[in-house]
Scaffold this motif. Sequence first.
Motif, PDB file in Angstrom:
ATOM      1  N   GLY A   1      -3.488  25.748 -72.382  1.00 41.82           N
ATOM      2  CA  GLY A   1      -2.379  26.115 -71.532  1.00 41.82           C
ATOM      3  C   GLY A   1      -2.875  26.426 -70.143  1.00 41.82           C
ATOM      4  O   GLY A   1      -4.066  26.304 -69.841  1.00 41.82           O
ATOM      5  N   VAL A   2      -1.972  26.829 -69.267  1.00 40.45           N
ATOM      6  CA  VAL A   2      -2.352  27.132 -67.893  1.00 40.45           C
ATOM      7  C   VAL A   2      -3.172  28.419 -67.821  1.00 40.45           C
ATOM      8  O   VAL A   2      -4.094  28.542 -67.014  1.00 40.45           O
ATOM      9  CB  VAL A   2      -1.101  27.226 -67.007  1.00 40.45           C
ATOM     10  N   TRP A   3      -2.855  29.382 -68.682  1.00 44.02           N
ATOM     11  CA  TRP A   3      -3.479  30.708 -68.598  1.00 44.02           C
ATOM     12  C   TRP A   3      -4.517  30.963 -69.678  1.00 44.02           C
ATOM     13  O   TRP A   3      -5.116  32.035 -69.714  1.00 44.02           O
ATOM     14  CB  TRP A   3      -2.415  31.788 -68.671  1.00 44.02           C
ATOM     15  N   GLY A   4      -4.704  30.038 -70.605  1.00 42.97           N
ATOM     16  CA  GLY A   4      -5.652  30.293 -71.671  1.00 42.97           C
ATOM     17  C   GLY A   4      -5.703  29.150 -72.663  1.00 42.97           C
ATOM     18  O   GLY A   4      -5.114  28.083 -72.459  1.00 42.97           O
ATOM     19  N   VAL A   5      -6.431  29.374 -73.747  1.00 39.87           N
ATOM     20  CA  VAL A   5      -6.613  28.363 -74.774  1.00 39.87           C
ATOM     21  C   VAL A   5      -6.465  29.027 -76.137  1.00 39.87           C
ATOM     22  O   VAL A   5      -6.806  30.203 -76.314  1.00 39.87           O
ATOM     23  CB  VAL A   5      -8.001  27.697 -74.638  1.00 39.87           C
ATOM     24  N   CYS A   6      -5.949  28.275 -77.094  1.00 36.92           N
ATOM     25  CA  CYS A   6      -5.790  28.773 -78.458  1.00 36.92           C
ATOM     26  C   CYS A   6      -6.487  27.826 -79.424  1.00 36.92           C
ATOM     27  O   CYS A   6      -6.378  26.601 -79.294  1.00 36.92           O
ATOM     28  CB  CYS A   6      -4.314  28.879 -78.849  1.00 36.92           C
ATOM     29  N   GLY A   7      -7.214  28.397 -80.373  1.00 44.13           N
ATOM     30  CA  GLY A   7      -7.812  27.630 -81.450  1.00 44.13           C
ATOM     31  C   GLY A   7      -6.919  27.715 -82.680  1.00 44.13           C
ATOM     32  O   GLY A   7      -6.511  28.797 -83.083  1.00 44.13           O
ATOM     33  N   LEU A   8      -6.611  26.562 -83.256  1.00 41.40           N
ATOM     34  CA  LEU A   8      -5.689  26.497 -84.396  1.00 41.40           C
ATOM     35  C   LEU A   8      -6.425  25.937 -85.601  1.00 41.40           C
ATOM     36  O   LEU A   8      -7.090  24.904 -85.512  1.00 41.40           O
ATOM     37  CB  LEU A   8      -4.487  25.619 -84.055  1.00 41.40           C
TER      38      LEU A   8
END
Length: 231
Positions: free
Chosen positions: A72-79
């Motif tokens: 995303g623009v403000w961060g990253v997510c691990g799924l």
Amino acid sequence: MKRSLQFSRIPRPLLRHRYIGLASFTIFFTAFVLSLLVGLSLPIIKSIYLVKIAAVDSVNPPSNSATSLLFGVWGVCGLSGLGIGECYGPQLGYTIPSDILSLVGLSQSVATIAEKTILVLLILHLVSSGLSTIVFVVSLYLHSHPAAIIALTTAIVTALVSSLVFAVDVVLVVLIRNHINSLFLGARFSVEFGNGVWMILVAVVTTWIAVVILSSRVCYCLGVRPPFPDC
């Protein structure tokens, strides 16, 4: 008497060219909302993201380990394969933690490309949202020719910035898609456009349509008539 005169000097919106004004207001308000939502994407709004990188043909059974990354623009997510996610951020100009990269199997070079590009996107999203705000406010006062010129000029700049944002989004995904598998022999990754990219595309198309509408007001063409001589 003085108070009534003061109120009479305040310009009223939509005095003329109401259909053009309403159409421009609706389009640029929509573009503003779309740009703002994408600008507040993952991890603030976790359902909106720009890029998804996922490991393909994993032989391991589903676990809590991350198998895909959502940027995303403000961060990253691990799924993980079980749908369990862990996010990093929100942070301006964030750096993806090395432990998340190691879980998915990505190198720091790929992460660096994404990090620098997304920082540019953040700035452009904010600029696009601000410009859209100016246009949808000024478009309510198209009875004034100077206001119409300001609205058209700002609309053209907004359309150009939005087009640049969409182009950078596409280039980011294409670059990662073309180089990621060559960096890891024996590993396969899928790179997908996020829904935020398509939201920006909608904003770009509608913004250019609004540019045509505002141009008809400024040049008095495409069926738009000039005001009466005494107005």
